[in-house]
Design a protein around this motif. Structure first.
Motif, PDB file in Angstrom:
ATOM      1  N   ASP A  98       0.611  -1.188  -0.042  1.00 43.15           N
ATOM      2  CA  ASP A  98      -0.093  -0.069   0.038  1.00 43.15           C
ATOM      3  C   ASP A  98       0.866   1.194   0.018  1.00 43.15           C
ATOM      4  OD1 ASP A  98       1.003   0.239   2.505  1.00 43.15           O
ATOM      5  OD2 ASP A  98      -1.021   0.064   3.503  1.00 43.15           O
ATOM      6  N   GLY A  99       2.286   1.075  -0.037  1.00 40.72           N
ATOM      7  CA  GLY A  99       3.117   2.127  -0.134  1.00 40.72           C
ATOM      8  C   GLY A  99       3.184   2.936   1.087  1.00 40.72           C
ATOM      9  N   SER A 100       3.013   2.288   2.119  1.00 38.21           N
ATOM     10  CA  SER A 100       3.005   2.912   3.686  1.00 38.21           C
ATOM     11  C   SER A 100       4.342   2.752   4.214  1.00 38.21           C
ATOM     12  CB  SER A 100       1.991   2.187   4.580  1.00 38.21           C
ATOM     13  OG  SER A 100       2.241   0.814   4.831  1.00 38.21           O
ATOM     14  N   ARG A 101       5.297   2.078   3.652  1.00 35.35           N
ATOM     15  CA  ARG A 101       6.441   2.182   4.321  1.00 35.35           C
ATOM     16  C   ARG A 101       7.367   3.041   3.569  1.00 35.35           C
ATOM     17  NH1 ARG A 101      11.834   0.341   3.058  1.00 35.35           N
ATOM     18  NH2 ARG A 101      13.171  -0.250   4.785  1.00 35.35           N
ATOM     19  N   LEU A 102       8.044   4.036   4.526  1.00 33.85           N
ATOM     20  CA  LEU A 102       8.858   5.041   3.880  1.00 33.85           C
ATOM     21  C   LEU A 102      10.241   4.675   3.864  1.00 33.85           C
ATOM     22  CD1 LEU A 102       7.403   8.182   5.715  1.00 33.85           C
ATOM     23  CD2 LEU A 102       7.057   7.359   3.448  1.00 33.85           C
ATOM     24  N   PRO A 103      11.145   5.210   3.060  1.00 35.64           N
ATOM     25  CA  PRO A 103      12.563   4.690   2.983  1.00 35.64           C
ATOM     26  C   PRO A 103      13.186   4.927   4.362  1.00 35.64           C
ATOM     27  CG  PRO A 103      12.048   6.219   1.071  1.00 35.64           C
ATOM     28  CD  PRO A 103      11.007   6.101   2.000  1.00 35.64           C
ATOM     29  N   SER A 104      14.018   3.877   4.798  1.00 37.55           N
ATOM     30  CA  SER A 104      14.885   3.723   5.891  1.00 37.55           C
ATOM     31  C   SER A 104      15.887   4.952   5.774  1.00 37.55           C
ATOM     32  CB  SER A 104      15.312   2.770   6.545  1.00 37.55           C
ATOM     33  OG  SER A 104      16.252   2.350   5.396  1.00 37.55           O
ATOM     34  N   GLU A 105      16.457   5.200   7.000  1.00 40.07           N
ATOM     35  CA  GLU A 105      17.761   6.185   6.919  1.00 40.07           C
ATOM     36  C   GLU A 105      18.906   5.478   6.214  1.00 40.07           C
ATOM     37  OE1 GLU A 105      18.237   9.306   8.072  1.00 40.07           O
ATOM     38  OE2 GLU A 105      16.070   9.306   8.190  1.00 40.07           O
ATOM     39  N   LEU A 106      18.979   4.177   6.290  1.00 35.90           N
ATOM     40  CA  LEU A 106      20.058   3.541   5.510  1.00 35.90           C
ATOM     41  C   LEU A 106      19.808   3.602   4.101  1.00 35.90           C
ATOM     42  CD1 LEU A 106      22.305   1.625   5.696  1.00 35.90           C
ATOM     43  CD2 LEU A 106      20.678  -0.450   5.603  1.00 35.90           C
ATOM     44  N   GLU A 107      18.559   3.403   3.569  1.00 36.18           N
ATOM     45  CA  GLU A 107      18.368   3.664   2.112  1.00 36.18           C
ATOM     46  C   GLU A 107      18.430   5.091   1.892  1.00 36.18           C
ATOM     47  OE1 GLU A 107      14.862   0.068   1.905  1.00 36.18           O
ATOM     48  OE2 GLU A 107      14.382   1.881   2.641  1.00 36.18           O
TER      49      GLU A 107
END
Length: 80
Positions: A52-61
């Motif tokens: 659903d697109g709810s995960r945002l890029p992590s600090e690592l990414e």
């Protein structure tokens, strides 16, 4: 995702695209991080998203993406 990048490169380069890969040298420690799930490869930065697109890029990414952006900017600057 990595195969999509690899398979698309020949078509893009034939049409004049300049490809600036991420490589492993500047972000090796981030790319081999195994304590968390993340996107990115030596071909390009990336992220893993929920359906659903709810995960945002992590600090690592984001750190990997910034590194690729900086490399791209240096390459573009040399062309000007």
């Amino acid at each position: 995702m990595e195969m999509t990048c690899v398979n698309s490169l020949s078509s893009f380069i034939h049409h004049g695209m300049i490809f600036v890969p991420l490589g492993v040298r500047p972000v090796f420690e981030d790319l081999v991080e195994i304590d968390q799930v993340h996107g990115g490869s030596p071909w390009c930065s990336g992220t893993i998203a929920a359906l659903d697109g709810s995960r945002l890029p992590s600090e690592l990414e984001l750190r990997i993406a910034r590194c690729q952006g900086e490399d791209f900017a240096r390459a573009a600057k040399r062309l000007i």
